[in-house]
Design a protein around this motif. Structure first.
Motif, PDB file in Angstrom:
ATOM      1  N   SER A 168       0.839  -1.185   0.000  1.00 57.39           N
ATOM      2  CA  SER A 168       0.000   0.000   0.000  1.00 57.39           C
ATOM      3  C   SER A 168       0.880   1.243   0.000  1.00 57.39           C
ATOM      4  O   SER A 168       1.709   1.427   0.897  1.00 57.39           O
ATOM      5  N   ASP A 189      -5.622  -8.238   5.583  1.00 56.51           N
ATOM      6  CA  ASP A 189      -6.010  -7.557   4.350  1.00 56.51           C
ATOM      7  C   ASP A 189      -5.277  -8.115   3.130  1.00 56.51           C
ATOM      8  O   ASP A 189      -5.541  -7.705   2.005  1.00 56.51           O
ATOM      9  N   GLN A 222      -7.096   4.113  -4.765  1.00 56.10           N
ATOM     10  CA  GLN A 222      -7.648   2.914  -4.135  1.00 56.10           C
ATOM     11  C   GLN A 222      -8.514   2.142  -5.129  1.00 56.10           C
ATOM     12  O   GLN A 222      -8.375   0.958  -5.300  1.00 56.10           O
ATOM     13  N   ASN A 246      -4.266   1.320   0.250  1.00 53.77           N
ATOM     14  CA  ASN A 246      -5.478   0.855   0.952  1.00 53.77           C
ATOM     15  C   ASN A 246      -6.024   1.863   1.961  1.00 53.77           C
ATOM     16  O   ASN A 246      -7.102   1.666   2.502  1.00 53.77           O
ATOM     17  N   TYR A 296      -5.587   2.310   4.920  1.00 56.39           N
ATOM     18  CA  TYR A 296      -5.850   1.769   6.258  1.00 56.39           C
ATOM     19  C   TYR A 296      -5.296   2.723   7.304  1.00 56.39           C
ATOM     20  O   TYR A 296      -4.223   3.274   7.100  1.00 56.39           O
ATOM     21  N   SER A 307     -10.930   3.199   3.727  1.00 56.57           N
ATOM     22  CA  SER A 307     -10.009   2.109   3.409  1.00 56.57           C
ATOM     23  C   SER A 307     -10.702   0.945   2.698  1.00 56.57           C
ATOM     24  O   SER A 307     -11.870   0.649   2.947  1.00 56.57           O
ATOM     25  N   THR A 308      -9.928   0.289   1.866  1.00 58.92           N
ATOM     26  CA  THR A 308     -10.416  -0.928   1.222  1.00 58.92           C
ATOM     27  C   THR A 308     -10.277  -2.146   2.145  1.00 58.92           C
ATOM     28  O   THR A 308     -10.747  -3.234   1.799  1.00 58.92           O
ATOM     29  N   TYR A 309      -9.599  -1.980   3.279  1.00 56.81           N
ATOM     30  CA  TYR A 309      -9.485  -3.058   4.280  1.00 56.81           C
ATOM     31  C   TYR A 309     -10.871  -3.530   4.690  1.00 56.81           C
ATOM     32  O   TYR A 309     -11.751  -2.703   4.888  1.00 56.81           O
ATOM     33  N   SER A 332      -8.971  -5.559   0.400  1.00 57.83           N
ATOM     34  CA  SER A 332      -8.047  -4.949  -0.560  1.00 57.83           C
ATOM     35  C   SER A 332      -7.720  -5.875  -1.721  1.00 57.83           C
ATOM     36  O   SER A 332      -7.656  -5.443  -2.878  1.00 57.83           O
TER      37      SER A 332
END
Lengths: 361, 367
Positions: B9, B96, B303, B324, B326, B331-333, B336
């Motif tokens: 990331s 993740d 992202q 990500n 985070y 966040s994509t967490y 991801s």
């Protein structure tokens, strides 16, 4: 058949006698050039924009023929600059001169936009049907409603949207209707730039599209497009490859930061609206379940382009129906249209414009 | 592409502990240092004479967007948050499916909007000391970015050199410097030269800016949807003043603005540059266009920006760095890898390796 969704017309030099003058080939107001910093601006285009039609309306049909155009939507070359240069009665009188000059020449081939002062939205709303009756094919609005005023996301503009929806005609904004100091979202760092700052025009060229984004967001994220589905916005002068990012950014913000749709909790916010000098705060709009902002951009936002191969590549993302080719007299450029399927080319070169502006096909 | 390559990331965040500055800042500034106060049902960061610097809730709500987005809030209490130790951080990366992360501040960067001069320098130095120690416990997985006050460029250069020696992988500076200044001014040349010599990028991160915003839309969501305006202006001033001609190895990053804005941006500048030769601030050497310098010197993080993936040939595939974000709410967490797989599905394996992590390791000098 080709229809141009954005052709600039060269205003006669004597159109604004007493208000604007051409001195050594430069439009001036009160002794100052109307095009600040001379040459750079309007999203990188030449100043004034290259006119596809000359100042003599009698010659327009022949000029369209020469350009291979069956019809054109007429934008001003200079008049939209007045939004940033004049105010009050002086502005309204100058806009009226442009409208009085161009509207009588509306025809099946010539679709002129009328310029509309929006500083008083109720008065502007009253003007809409009168201008439509006189032949306006749409309305060109200032990019920022009025210097020092709040943006189109404010409720005070709802009478205007209602009138425009009732008229069934699109509204446009255009590159060039803005001074740098009016950028929404720019900082005091930029405000401190003088007209003679050599970097002025370059930053203006790089960021002016952000003001267009603000207008798109203002209409979509405040719910104007939901309350008045008949309001169609056409953004001209920036080409079109800025729109995919605009769609992605709006969806991302809407979906991942839903708390930003509401008004900030004043007891728990970093950037208070007082800090930003705002006189009011308004909640954003919550779309029906399953709808995201880019859906409304797809149904209500259109963009013109002259030569933008990136936009043509991304036409499915933008919406093939939302891309309208415009001509400054040159034919469709090969780098944008080469290899494009006939069906899509026809839509970009004629069908979309015909549908939005009511050309016969 | 069948399987994901190593994933890094390019933009993740630490959550600064509430005692960071009270325990580390130069004692002369202890009374003005960032501190946490409780207001009703939430904690706030204050700085200086009492300016609200940051909120607590939103910064540690990764994953909520998938399960209960309505619960995303700026309200939060430190006592309710788990301490994000380096061990817990790497555990979250494991969960993740992310091999490593470049660490940006969450709260420290907000100080730029409120303080300047010696206090800002003291805040940045205390933060840098903390984050460098933090990341050092997880070498090869956490890479810290140092925060640099550029009010006094000579002092900034010393801080850059110090931070680089201690492991900083990039130098975070405000998107706009102090009001009245711009990065095309000669006073910032030593900073560009130092970053190039130290082989570490300069980075602009969304929201971290010194120039105070003046007139903005009245709807909060709109304000936050147009934040790219600032970074476009700063990058334009750097590009068009020839900084990359003078410092050809300097890398500059636009962090958390997405990436699909790039093609239109460089096209505008190229057209203006060609059409308005007489108004150029500098003429770029070797017949280069602004887009050439952008592609060589500027990178962007994203992202979820599928248009940027489609346009990677225009942006430069080596300039696209996935992130990500985070542990922030955006966040994509913890999904991801799913996001990456969906975005990178159509691209070649070589491009996927770059975008998923290779570019991040190369750009930040992570081996």
């Amino acid at each position: 058949m080709r229809l141009s969704a954005e052709t600039r017309v060269a205003e006669p030099a004597d159109l604004w006698d007493g208000v604007l003058h051409v001195v050594d080939g430069v439009w001036t107001h009160a002794g100052k050039p109307l095009f600040v910093q001379g040459a750079i601006g309007d999203a990188g285009r030449a100043h004034p924009p290259k006119a596809g039609l000359g100042p003599d309306p009698a010659r327009w049909p022949a000029e369209l023929d020469a350009a291979g155009l069956a019809g054109a939507v007429l934008y001003p070359s200079v008049a939209h600059r007045l939004f940033g240069a004049l105010r009050g009665d002086t502005l309204r009188a100058a806009l009226a001169r442009y409208n009085d000059w161009v509207l009588p020449h509306a025809s099946a081939r010539i679709k002129p936009l009328a310029l509309l002062d929006v500083s008083d939205p109720v008065a502007a709303a009253a003007e809409v049907p009168r201008l439509a009756e006189r032949g306006a094919a749409g309305f060109l609005l200032p990019m920022v409603p009025s210097r020092g005023e709040l943006g189109y996301e404010c409720e005070r503009y709802e009478p205007l949207w209602r009138a425009i929806a009732a008229a069934g005609l699109p509204v446009s904004i255009s590159a060039g209707g803005l001074y740098l100091g009016e950028h929404v979202g720019t900082s005091v760092t930029l405000y401190s730039m003088g007209d003679d700052d050599p970097m002025y025009g370059w930053i203006h060229a790089a960021t002016e599209v952000c003001a267009a984004r603000v207008v798109v967001f203002a209409l979509v994220l405040s719910g104007v497009c939901d309350k008045f589905p008949g309001v169609k916005l056409c953004v001209a002068g920036f080409d079109a490859s800025w729109l995919p990012y605009t769609m992605i950014r709006a969806d991302e913000q809407y979906e991942t930061r839903p708390e930003r749709v509401g008004t900030p909790d004043k007891a728990n916010t970093v950037a208070t609206f007082e800090q930003f000098g705002l006189s009011q705060e308004r909640e954003g709009f919550s779309f029906p379940k399953g709808v995201v902002p880019s859906d409304r951009m797809g149904s209500n936002v259109f963009v013109t382009f002259h030569d933008d191969p990136v936009a043509v590549r991304l036409r499915d993302r933008i919406g093939v129906a939302n891309l309208l080719w415009g001509s400054d007299g040159a034919p469709p450029p090969a780098r944008s249209f080469g290899g494009l399927a006939d069906k899509d080319a026809r839509r970009l070169l004629a069908d979309n414009t015909a549908r939005l502006y009511g050309f016969a096909t | 592409m069948s399987a994901l390559p190593p994933v890094w990331s390019a933009d993740s965040h630490v959550v600064e502990p509430p005692d960071l500055w009270s325990s580390r800042i130069d004692k002369r500034f202890a009374h003005l240092a960032p501190r946490v106060v409780q207001r009703d049902d939430t904690d706030l960061w204050l700085v200086g004479e009492g300016s609200r610097m940051a909120v607590v809730g939103i910064q540690f709500q990764a994953g909520l967007r998938y399960v209960s987005p309505e619960a995303i809030t700026k309200k939060g209490r430190y006592e309710d948050l788990p301490e994000l130790t380096p061990e817990k951080y790497t555990d979250a990366l494991d969960e993740d499916g992310v091999d490593g992360a470049v660490l940006y501040p969450t709260n420290a960067g907000q100080a730029w909007r409120h303080v300047k001069g010696e206090l800002l320098t003291a805040i940045a130095r205390a933060y840098n000391g903390w984050v460098l120690d933090y990341a050092a416990t997880k070498p090869g997985r956490l890479a810290p970015v140092a925060m640099i006050n550029v009010d006094e460029p000579a002092e900034a250069v010393r801080d850059m050199e110090d931070a680089a020696k201690r492991g900083a992988c990039a130098f975070l500076i405000p998107i706009f410097p102090l009001p009245g200044r711009r990065y095309d001014q000669a006073m910032y040349e030593p900073i560009w030269a130092a970053a190039a010599a130290l082989r570490r990028p300069i980075v602009f991160h969304v929201l971290f800016t010194q120039g105070v915003l003046q007139k903005e839309p009245v709807i909060n969501l709109i304000r936050h949807s147009v934040k790219e305006t600032h970074v476009l202006a700063s990058i334009a001033s750097i590009l068009m003043s020839g900084v990359f001609d003078r410092h050809p190895t300097l890398r500059l990053g636009a962090i958390e603005f997405g990436a699909s804005w790039v093609p239109h941006f460089v096209d505008r500048l190229d057209r203006a540059y060609v059409a308005h030769r007489d108004h150029r601030v500098v003429t770029l050497s070797g017949g280069a266009l602004p887009s050439d310098h952008f592609r060589r010197n500027v990178f962007v993080t994203f992202q979820d920006d599928r248009a940027a993936i489609e346009l990677r040939d225009v942006i430069g595939v080596h300039n696209l760095l996935w992130a990500n974000d985070y542990p922030h709410a955006e966040s994509t967490y913890p999904r991801s890898r799913q996001f990456l797989a969906e975005q990178l599905g159509p691209v070649s394996e070589a491009d996927a390796i770059r975008i998923a992590g290779g570019n991040t390791r190369e750009t930040y000098g992570l081996g």
